[in-house]
Design a protein around this motif. Structure first.
Motif, mmCIF file in Angstrom:
data_model
loop_
_atom_site.group_PDB
_atom_site.id
_atom_site.type_symbol
_atom_site.label_atom_id
_atom_site.label_comp_id
_atom_site.label_asym_id
_atom_site.label_seq_id
_atom_site.Cartn_x
_atom_site.Cartn_y
_atom_site.Cartn_z
ATOM 1 N N LEU A 1 25.569 67.618 -45.186
ATOM 2 C CA LEU A 1 25.052 68.734 -44.387
ATOM 3 C C LEU A 1 23.722 69.208 -44.958
ATOM 4 C CD1 LEU A 1 27.784 71.282 -43.234
ATOM 5 C CD2 LEU A 1 26.414 69.768 -41.862
ATOM 6 N N GLY A 2 22.972 68.305 -45.550
ATOM 7 C CA GLY A 2 21.624 68.655 -45.989
ATOM 8 C C GLY A 2 20.755 68.911 -44.772
ATOM 9 N N THR A 3 19.551 69.420 -44.997
ATOM 10 C CA THR A 3 18.730 69.854 -43.876
ATOM 11 C C THR A 3 18.406 68.745 -42.891
ATOM 12 O OG1 THR A 3 17.702 71.228 -45.522
ATOM 13 C CG2 THR A 3 16.755 71.279 -43.328
ATOM 14 N N ALA A 4 17.994 67.600 -43.435
ATOM 15 C CA ALA A 4 17.594 66.515 -42.543
ATOM 16 C C ALA A 4 18.775 66.065 -41.694
ATOM 17 C CB ALA A 4 17.038 65.348 -43.355
ATOM 18 N N TYR B 1 21.439 67.860 -40.996
ATOM 19 C CA TYR B 1 21.836 68.956 -40.109
ATOM 20 C C TYR B 1 20.990 68.933 -38.841
ATOM 21 C CZ TYR B 1 22.944 73.640 -38.483
ATOM 22 O OH TYR B 1 23.346 74.702 -37.730
ATOM 23 N N LEU B 2 19.678 68.732 -39.026
ATOM 24 C CA LEU B 2 18.777 68.713 -37.872
ATOM 25 C C LEU B 2 19.135 67.580 -36.932
ATOM 26 C CD1 LEU B 2 15.168 69.379 -39.168
ATOM 27 C CD2 LEU B 2 16.689 70.904 -37.953
ATOM 28 N N LYS B 3 19.635 66.501 -37.495
ATOM 29 C CA LYS B 3 19.946 65.349 -36.655
ATOM 30 C C LYS B 3 21.418 65.298 -36.271
ATOM 31 C CE LYS B 3 15.926 62.673 -37.745
ATOM 32 N NZ LYS B 3 15.368 61.486 -38.373
ATOM 33 N N CYS C 1 17.726 60.992 -47.007
ATOM 34 C CA CYS C 1 17.410 61.739 -45.793
ATOM 35 C C CYS C 1 16.774 60.857 -44.724
ATOM 36 C CB CYS C 1 16.483 62.887 -46.124
ATOM 37 S SG CYS C 1 17.047 63.844 -47.534
ATOM 38 N N GLY C 2 16.202 59.721 -45.146
ATOM 39 C CA GLY C 2 15.591 58.838 -44.170
ATOM 40 C C GLY C 2 16.630 58.229 -43.229
ATOM 41 N N LEU C 3 17.893 58.276 -43.641
ATOM 42 C CA LEU C 3 18.960 57.671 -42.848
ATOM 43 C C LEU C 3 19.755 58.711 -42.056
ATOM 44 C CD1 LEU C 3 20.463 55.178 -45.452
ATOM 45 C CD2 LEU C 3 18.789 54.714 -43.694
ATOM 46 N N LYS D 1 22.396 57.029 -39.922
ATOM 47 C CA LYS D 1 22.091 57.211 -38.498
ATOM 48 C C LYS D 1 23.347 57.148 -37.639
ATOM 49 C CE LYS D 1 17.355 56.143 -38.909
ATOM 50 N NZ LYS D 1 16.128 55.606 -38.382
ATOM 51 N N ARG E 1 25.870 68.632 -49.883
ATOM 52 C CA ARG E 1 24.511 69.045 -49.537
ATOM 53 C C ARG E 1 23.552 68.005 -50.061
ATOM 54 N NH1 ARG E 1 24.613 73.630 -46.164
ATOM 55 N NH2 ARG E 1 26.170 75.042 -46.953
ATOM 56 N N CYS E 2 23.206 67.106 -49.239
ATOM 57 C CA CYS E 2 22.190 66.105 -49.528
ATOM 58 C C CYS E 2 22.662 65.006 -50.472
ATOM 59 C CB CYS E 2 20.905 66.701 -50.090
ATOM 60 S SG CYS E 2 19.529 65.592 -49.785
ATOM 61 N N LEU E 3 22.744 63.812 -49.926
ATOM 62 C CA LEU E 3 23.042 62.629 -50.718
ATOM 63 C C LEU E 3 21.762 61.950 -51.171
ATOM 64 C CD1 LEU E 3 25.859 61.292 -48.417
ATOM 65 C CD2 LEU E 3 26.171 61.929 -50.800
ATOM 66 N N GLY E 4 20.630 62.515 -50.770
ATOM 67 C CA GLY E 4 19.361 61.950 -51.204
ATOM 68 C C GLY E 4 18.959 60.712 -50.439
#
Lengths: 165, 579
Positions: free
Chosen positions: A84-87, A89-91, A128-130, A143, A123-126
């Motif tokens: 549920l990190g920001t990137a 969450y947005l997607k 975010c590109g995926l 994705k 919170r974030c697996l690091g």
């Protein structure tokens, strides 16, 4: 706990304590290793650790309960980490969360009744590109779409694993 | 005869087929009896993302991207065998980036210290211990103008000088690798891609301030980073770069790893110290600052991963070289984790002073969809949003602060018209409420109350006076919280209120969420012209809110509807309207 299990525990703690006893601030590192060994920190082990380190049990529990990483309950067979990190969450990872909760009938941080899955929100697996990302055990699914969740989870049910064997 | 070296990596995002391509390459090399002349390596990161199979051939110094399976043969025959470059396959690297921190990431094998050494690795350390003038290192850093990359931007030289000048025999240095900011992974990139650069920086820090012991505080959630750092430390000990009499000098230095355990607040320096000491990671009031009383009450310098990765190049090339890059007050480069609704997500390293527009459009390749860009968020949960009209602002510490955001550790999240700013503010605040350690009242209770107000607003129960309440609590948190987590937790709310007040008004007065994110404010209805009367929505509605029959048509009863969106999803004819 059987006598044999008890002996394994005593040995494990004795070796951890002798490895770390000369290093200052060792409690968190010992707890990490203990959790690696058991998958969580069992209460008897925490009690024994308190004896071995001459540290009150409350001091140990205060640390365990402060940090999200330490668990007091045995984990499920497969651990789902939903990001549920920001990137993510947005997607749309919140939608995935609801989908998983609905499919498995499980709440965040809890284990399914059959013990097969544990659902953790992280919170974030690091990666975010995926985004959005789900990690099951050590496998990362990137994705992910809501419609794919069912298919991903079904790879982990007991029935299929047995048929592979 | 020297071997030709070739790196390959499948940078596609679906499933990594590097292994298959590797086999193909090997077969082709064997067929052409080239296997002894060519060394082919699979690498974990090549610095290029989402470009299919990437092949880097060192002899000709060419990089091919988006290589198709059938083109591998051409590469082997033309480029490797005959030395000819295939123009169509060349990778068009986005310009504008300048790699100092990420200089070696993807270029070298992070598990091999010799490759780091071959790239001038540990030369800065060698120079420093041979000259044996620690003050000169601090002087050089002062010239460079390097500021802490963890977020606050405190001058690194000053931190080191203060720690050095505190009279005490035992001192410590700590590398803060507890990267907890959601949506940011710069430190992970460096630790996994080039751990020695950070270790060299930490040893130099120890040398400069007169410490003989350093700690790596790494997030346990990054197992690969932990593993690579452990390996790199063992190699450094083997090579005499750590331990006693480093490189034949009188300087002794040791590094230990300590694992974080999933607490965002441990990025705060006093909380981090408490955690290394084996306690709950709660901050304490400052002063005394860690440079005076830090780890076990001894003077301690704590630096972020990215800051430390900058040290060796500065010592080698000089402070003036570094100071020539960037803006007047913010020198050098900054690594950002560019994510969100942008085409190319990934780590980018840019010189300070580049505009946000250049980052998003020239490097990031623009927006994914045709929806317009709404804002860029920097600084994670401690930062704020920058609306699109300020995209031409040059990025540096001062400018971002003026706009109500911060540089932060380097998360940069691009948002489009589909993203609701009230929802985003709620998301970040929710994170800080979760992560608040609970020690001080303004953060513990203020955050909770603000979140409750935002919940009310997104559920359509908000009142205009709630805005004033939000602002008042935010001010109290900013002024009275013990540490930076609480002081900055309200920033996302304050900055969205500043730039997107109209969206709050929409939620409160009109009870509308124009981005369709806040589900309580949505209304579902059936578009009768499109409806084929198939009854799928009626069957799927979990609360029987849809009624009607094939002759009359169907209706959604908003009083019963729970806004779950199931009907919208199952309708094959787009006959459900969501507004």
């Amino acid at each position: 706990m059987t006598q044999e299990e008890n002996k394994i525990m005593l040995d494990e703690i004795a070796s951890l304590v002798s490895k770390w006893k000369d290093k200052e601030g060792n409690l968190i590192m010992i707890l990490h290793e203990l959790q690696n060994f058991y998958g969580y920190v069992p209460r008897p082990a925490a009690l024994e650790l308190s004896r071995a380190l001459h540290t009150p049990l409350a001091r140990i529990y205060e640390v365990i309960t402060f940090y999200n990483f330490f668990k007091l309950e045995p984990p499920g067979k497969h651990i789902i980490s939903l990001c549920l990190g920001t990137a993510c969450y947005l997607k749309g990872s919140a939608i995935l969360l609801n989908e998983i909760k609905g499919l498995l009938n499980v709440e965040e941080g809890a284990t399914t009744k059959d013990g097969l899955f544990q659902l953790d929100v992280v919170r974030c697996l690091g990666c975010c590109g995926l985004a959005p990302v789900i990690k099951i055990d050590d496998k990362v699914y990137g994705k992910v779409q809501k419609s794919e969740v069912m298919g991903i989870l079904s790879q982990y049910n007991n029935h299929q694993e047995e048929s592979v064997k | 005869m020297d071997q030709k070296i070739v790196f390959i990596k499948d940078t596609g995002i679906e499933n990594d087929r590097t292994k298959d391509y590797y086999a193909l390459f090997l077969n082709l090399l064997r067929e052409n009896s080239l296997e002894d002349q060519v060394q082919i390596n699979r690498v974990a990161d090549i610095g290029i993302y989402n470009q299919g199979l990437v092949v880097k051939i060192f002899e000709q110094d060419v990089i091919y991207a988006n290589v198709k399976e059938e083109q591998i043969k051409e590469i082997v025959l033309k480029t490797i065998k005959e030395g000819k470059v295939i123009k169509e396959l060349l990778f068009q690297s986005p310009p504008k980036q300048l790699r100092i921190v990420l200089r070696n990431c993807g270029e070298i094998d992070p598990e091999n210290i010799d490759e780091y050494i071959a790239k001038d690795g540990y030369q800065a350390l060698n120079k420093a211990v041979q000259e044996n003038k620690p003050e000169k290192i601090i002087e050089e850093l002062k010239k460079s103008g390097l500021r802490g990359r963890g977020g606050a931007g405190f001058p690194t030289w000053l931190k080191w000088k203060l720690t050095r000048e505190t009279p005490e025999a035992q001192k410590y240095v700590i590398c803060n690798a507890d990267e907890g900011d959601p949506g940011a992974y710069m430190d992970r990139g460096v630790l996994e891609g080039d751990p020695h650069s950070v270790i060299e920086g930490l040893i130099l820090a120890g040398f400069a301030i007169g410490a003989n012991k350093g700690y790596f505080y790494v997030r346990a959630e990054y197992p690969l980073a932990v593993q690579r750092v452990e390996l790199a430390l063992a190699q450094a000990y083997d090579h005499g770069l750590l331990g006693k009499n480093i490189l034949g000098s009188n300087f002794n230095f040791e590094i230990d790893i300590r694992l974080g355990a999933g607490a965002f607040v441990c990025g705060e320096e006093t909380a981090l110290i408490a955690s290394i000491e084996g306690r709950r990671g709660t901050p304490r009031p400052r002063p005394p600052y860690p440079s005076v009383k830090g780890l076990w009450d001894k003077p301690t310098a704590i630096n972020n991963v990215e800051t430390l990765a900058n040290i060796a190049p500065i010592i080698l090339k000089g402070g003036d070289w570094y100071a020539a890059i960037g803006t007047e007050k913010s020198k050098g480069t900054k690594v950002f984790a560019l994510t969100g609704k942008v085409k190319n997500s990934g780590l980018v390293e840019v010189p300070m002073g580049i505009t946000l527009r250049e980052i998003v459009y020239d490097i990031g390749g623009g927006m994914i969809s045709s929806k317009g860009i709404k804002a860029v968020q920097t600084g994670g949960p401690s930062g704020g949003v920058i609306p699109q009209e300020y995209l031409d602002t040059p990025v540096d510490y001062e400018n971002l602060q003026k706009l109500g955001s911060i540089m932060g550790s380097g998360g940069m999240i691009v948002m489009d018209e589909d993203d609701c700013m009230v929802d985003i503010a709620k998301f970040y605040l929710g994170f800080c409420v979760d992560e608040s350690c609970g020690k001080c009242v303004p953060c513990r209770i203020g955050g909770y109350q603000m979140l409750a107000l935002l919940d009310k607003i997104t559920e359509g129960q908000g009142k205009l006076e709630d805005i004033e309440k939000l602002k008042r609590i935010a001010l109290a948190m900013q002024k009275a919280s013990l540490c930076a987590l609480g002081q900055t937790a309200a920033n996302p709310v304050v900055s969205t209120l500043k730039y997107f007040f109209a969206e709050y008004q929409d939620h409160i007065v009109d009870k509308k969420c124009r981005s369709h994110k806040c589900k309580h404010l949505l209304n579902y209805s059936i578009i009768q012209d499109k409806c084929k009367r198939c009854r799928v929505c009626l069957i799927n509605c979990p609360v029987n809110a849809i009624s009607g029959d094939k002759e009359q048509g169907f209706l959604v009863d908003p009083k019963i509807c729970i806004r779950c969106g199931k009907c919208y999803e199952v309708c094959k004819f787009n006959a459900i309207a969501k507004e």
